[in-house]
Write a protein that holds these residues in place. Structure first.
Motif, PDB file in Angstrom:
ATOM      1  N   TRP A 143     -11.183  -4.907  -6.208  1.00 26.24           N
ATOM      2  CA  TRP A 143     -10.238  -3.822  -5.975  1.00 26.24           C
ATOM      3  C   TRP A 143      -9.427  -4.052  -4.700  1.00 26.24           C
ATOM      4  N   PHE A 144      -8.170  -3.646  -4.733  1.00 26.03           N
ATOM      5  CA  PHE A 144      -7.286  -3.748  -3.577  1.00 26.03           C
ATOM      6  C   PHE A 144      -6.703  -2.368  -3.299  1.00 26.03           C
ATOM      7  N   MET A 145      -7.072  -1.808  -2.119  1.00 25.37           N
ATOM      8  CA  MET A 145      -6.690  -0.438  -1.791  1.00 25.37           C
ATOM      9  C   MET A 145      -5.497  -0.425  -0.837  1.00 25.37           C
ATOM     10  N   GLU A 146      -4.485   0.412  -1.169  1.00 26.25           N
ATOM     11  CA  GLU A 146      -3.248   0.437  -0.398  1.00 26.25           C
ATOM     12  C   GLU A 146      -3.354   1.278   0.878  1.00 26.25           C
ATOM     13  N   ARG A 147      -3.938   2.464   0.779  1.00 27.61           N
ATOM     14  CA  ARG A 147      -3.958   3.359   1.929  1.00 27.61           C
ATOM     15  C   ARG A 147      -4.884   2.826   3.024  1.00 27.61           C
ATOM     16  N   VAL A 148      -4.386   2.874   4.251  1.00 25.08           N
ATOM     17  CA  VAL A 148      -5.189   2.433   5.397  1.00 25.08           C
ATOM     18  C   VAL A 148      -6.099   3.587   5.816  1.00 25.08           C
ATOM     19  N   PRO A 149      -7.213   3.292   6.470  1.00 26.25           N
ATOM     20  CA  PRO A 149      -8.188   4.348   6.788  1.00 26.25           C
ATOM     21  C   PRO A 149      -7.588   5.556   7.513  1.00 26.25           C
ATOM     22  N   GLY A 150      -6.667   5.319   8.452  1.00 25.88           N
ATOM     23  CA  GLY A 150      -6.110   6.418   9.224  1.00 25.88           C
ATOM     24  C   GLY A 150      -5.206   7.339   8.431  1.00 25.88           C
ATOM     25  N   LYS A 151      -4.743   6.887   7.274  1.00 24.37           N
ATOM     26  CA  LYS A 151      -3.899   7.715   6.418  1.00 24.37           C
ATOM     27  C   LYS A 151      -4.449   7.741   5.000  1.00 24.37           C
ATOM     28  N   SER A 152      -5.743   7.954   4.917  1.00 26.85           N
ATOM     29  CA  SER A 152      -6.395   8.049   3.616  1.00 26.85           C
ATOM     30  C   SER A 152      -7.265   9.287   3.579  1.00 26.85           C
ATOM     31  N   HIS A 153      -7.564   9.736   2.381  1.00 27.12           N
ATOM     32  CA  HIS A 153      -8.470  10.870   2.228  1.00 27.12           C
ATOM     33  C   HIS A 153      -9.880  10.460   2.652  1.00 27.12           C
ATOM     34  N   GLY A 154     -10.248   9.244   2.299  1.00 24.46           N
ATOM     35  CA  GLY A 154     -11.578   8.751   2.629  1.00 24.46           C
ATOM     36  C   GLY A 154     -11.807   8.568   4.115  1.00 24.46           C
ATOM     37  N   GLY A 155     -10.716   8.379   4.868  1.00 25.85           N
ATOM     38  CA  GLY A 155     -10.858   8.243   6.309  1.00 25.85           C
ATOM     39  C   GLY A 155     -11.430   9.490   6.958  1.00 25.85           C
ATOM     40  N   SER A 156     -11.258  10.640   6.280  1.00 24.71           N
ATOM     41  CA  SER A 156     -11.771  11.906   6.814  1.00 24.71           C
ATOM     42  C   SER A 156     -13.083  12.334   6.169  1.00 24.71           C
ATOM     43  N   THR A 157     -13.499  11.633   5.134  1.00 30.17           N
ATOM     44  CA  THR A 157     -14.766  11.994   4.473  1.00 30.17           C
ATOM     45  C   THR A 157     -15.821  10.899   4.636  1.00 30.17           C
ATOM     46  N   GLY A 158     -15.550   9.927   5.509  1.00 30.51           N
ATOM     47  CA  GLY A 158     -16.532   8.880   5.776  1.00 30.51           C
ATOM     48  C   GLY A 158     -16.692   7.877   4.658  1.00 30.51           C
ATOM     49  N   PHE A 159     -15.594   7.540   3.975  1.00 30.48           N
ATOM     50  CA  PHE A 159     -15.678   6.632   2.832  1.00 30.48           C
ATOM     51  C   PHE A 159     -16.237   5.267   3.224  1.00 30.48           C
ATOM     52  N   GLN A 160     -17.165   4.787   2.418  1.00 33.27           N
ATOM     53  CA  GLN A 160     -17.680   3.415   2.475  1.00 33.27           C
ATOM     54  C   GLN A 160     -17.726   2.893   1.051  1.00 33.27           C
ATOM     55  N   PRO A 161     -17.369   1.616   0.833  1.00 31.66           N
ATOM     56  CA  PRO A 161     -17.437   1.088  -0.535  1.00 31.66           C
ATOM     57  C   PRO A 161     -18.833   1.256  -1.131  1.00 31.66           C
ATOM     58  N   PRO A 162     -18.927   1.736  -2.355  1.00 27.73           N
ATOM     59  CA  PRO A 162     -20.243   1.847  -2.995  1.00 27.73           C
ATOM     60  C   PRO A 162     -20.922   0.484  -3.087  1.00 27.73           C
ATOM     61  N   GLN A 163     -22.216   0.497  -3.176  1.00 30.36           N
ATOM     62  CA  GLN A 163     -22.990  -0.739  -3.222  1.00 30.36           C
ATOM     63  C   GLN A 163     -22.550  -1.604  -4.401  1.00 30.36           C
ATOM     64  N   GLY A 164     -22.270  -2.867  -4.108  1.00 29.76           N
ATOM     65  CA  GLY A 164     -21.886  -3.816  -5.149  1.00 29.76           C
ATOM     66  C   GLY A 164     -20.420  -3.806  -5.522  1.00 29.76           C
ATOM     67  N   VAL A 165     -19.631  -2.904  -4.915  1.00 32.69           N
ATOM     68  CA  VAL A 165     -18.207  -2.801  -5.228  1.00 32.69           C
ATOM     69  C   VAL A 165     -17.409  -3.551  -4.169  1.00 32.69           C
ATOM     70  N   ARG A 166     -16.511  -4.424  -4.621  1.00 33.10           N
ATOM     71  CA  ARG A 166     -15.675  -5.219  -3.712  1.00 33.10           C
ATOM     72  C   ARG A 166     -14.305  -4.562  -3.553  1.00 33.10           C
ATOM     73  N   ILE A 167     -13.998  -4.150  -2.331  1.00 31.25           N
ATOM     74  CA  ILE A 167     -12.714  -3.520  -2.045  1.00 31.25           C
ATOM     75  C   ILE A 167     -12.038  -4.247  -0.893  1.00 31.25           C
ATOM     76  N   GLN A 168     -10.844  -4.746  -1.144  1.00 31.35           N
ATOM     77  CA  GLN A 168     -10.053  -5.402  -0.113  1.00 31.35           C
ATOM     78  C   GLN A 168      -8.964  -4.433   0.368  1.00 31.35           C
ATOM     79  N   GLN A 169      -8.685  -4.452   1.660  1.00 32.26           N
ATOM     80  CA  GLN A 169      -7.619  -3.629   2.213  1.00 32.26           C
ATOM     81  C   GLN A 169      -6.286  -4.354   2.081  1.00 32.26           C
ATOM     82  N   ILE A 170      -5.307  -3.730   1.414  1.00 32.54           N
ATOM     83  CA  ILE A 170      -3.980  -4.316   1.326  1.00 32.54           C
ATOM     84  C   ILE A 170      -3.333  -4.233   2.712  1.00 32.54           C
ATOM     85  N   PRO A 171      -2.823  -5.345   3.249  1.00 31.38           N
ATOM     86  CA  PRO A 171      -2.199  -5.305   4.584  1.00 31.38           C
ATOM     87  C   PRO A 171      -1.054  -4.298   4.631  1.00 31.38           C
ATOM     88  N   SER A 172      -0.845  -3.705   5.800  1.00 28.97           N
ATOM     89  CA  SER A 172       0.205  -2.692   5.957  1.00 28.97           C
ATOM     90  C   SER A 172       1.603  -3.275   5.789  1.00 28.97           C
TER      91      SER A 172
END
Length: 336
Positions: A143-172
């Motif tokens: 998975w490739f996620m567009e939103r950066v932590p500071g402007k994401s919903h998960g940034g405020s809910t303590g998001f961490q990738p679930p176990q075994g799930v590969r998530i790459q941050q799309i560069p800004s």
């Protein structure tokens, strides 16, 4: 009482999206009894980020998935009102490269797939439906996620990738649209281009000959899903600040009544506008269809859809267990 001996009215801020079911509230045709509302119209991506991070508005729409995730971690800032202003068959929101051999969702195994935000409700629905109906496991995709932590919903809910799930941050410096057009992504679970403070993609990928919808027939996919499950997925609800509700316990049901009235006005107008086509058509089935309500509010008629979403959140490792509706929704509305 106010200075003019009239009963004082509660002043409250409201953030809402622009859609037919909210228009009567936005333009003032429908009001919330006892409340002077200060309304701000926002795109949902930005609205949810601002509420989860800053809690700026007293009443707003809210991502149901982010609300359940926050509640599972003990956040009791909000009380949900069972108003569901947005529904869709979210599994049909995806796009794919036509040169990657992707015919059905199970062909996403081993592929690079974009998503604006991993925990957004539409993405939860798509992954859950892809697993239930097509056998695609979220751990088999990169998975490739567009939103950066500071402007994401998960940034405020303590998001961490679930176990075994590969998530790459799309560069800004880039975004889902650019990467899909360049062939750096094979598909995207959904694609948002509306201007707001959170989402970055802007390219119209529907004009690219190498990109097409996830399903050859999106309409048929949605109809089949509804026929098989009886579920028309929801992704937004309303919330009210808990502290405000505790001070004004009448407020919750007044909000629900106002938005029920707004939806009824919209549906009445829709029926009125469709009347010439209905009366001039040889197909009499249009009448009962127009009188039906595919977007009911309340808990009773939505318990199955909400509990399915709660199950998906737990199965995808975003909550420790399915969230109980009684823990997040207005108590007075549980039997409505």
């Amino acid at each position: 009482m106010g200075a003019d001996n009239k009963p004082s009215r509660l002043v409250a801020s409201l953030a809402i999206s622009d859609n037919p079911r909210t228009w009567p509230v936005i333009d003032g045709r429908v009001t919330i009894d006892g409340v002077d509302v200060r309304t701000t119209v926002l795109h949902p991506s930005e609205m949810f980020w601002r509420q989860l991070k800053y809690a700026e508005f007293d009443i707003s729409e809210m991502s149901i998935s982010s609300l359940m995730i926050a509640a599972s971690k003990g956040d009791r800032t909000w009380v949900a009102i069972p108003v569901f202003t947005m529904r869709s068959f979210f599994q049909t929101w995806g796009f794919k490269r036509l040169d990657r051999g992707i015919v059905t969702p199970v062909d996403l195994v081993g592929k690079r797939v974009g998503v604006p935000e991993y925990q957004q409700t539409s993405a939860i629905w798509s992954r859950g439906i892809f697993k239930d109906r097509y056998g695609l496991d979220q751990r088999d995709v990169e998975w490739f996620m567009e939103r950066v932590p500071g402007k994401s919903h998960g940034g405020s809910t303590g998001f961490q990738p679930p176990q075994g799930v590969r998530i790459q941050q799309i560069p800004s410096t880039t975004n889902i649209g650019e990467m899909l057009v360049k062939g750096e992504l094979d598909a995207t679970l959904l694609y948002l281009t509306d201007k707001n403070l959170v989402d970055r993609s802007r390219i119209d990928i529907t004009q690219d000959a190498h990109i097409g919808p996830m399903f050859a027939d999106n309409l048929r996919e949605g109809q089949d899903y509804l026929k098989d499950t009886g579920i028309f997925p929801v992704n937004h609800t309303l919330v009210v600040r808990r502290s405000l509700l505790e001070q004004n316990p009448w407020l919750g049901l007044n909000i629900l009544k106002a938005f029920e009235s707004a939806k009824a006005l919209t549906q009445s107008r829709m029926i009125e506008m469709a009347e010439p086509w209905q009366t001039s058509s040889l197909d009499a089935s249009a009448g009962p269809l127009l009188q039906s309500d595919p977007m009911p509010y309340g808990i009773k008629r939505n318990r199955t859809v909400l509990e399915t979403l709660a199950r998906y959140l737990a199965e995808q490792g975003l909550t420790p267990a399915p969230c109980a509706l009684e823990d997040i929704f207005l108590k007075q509305a549980l039997d409505l």
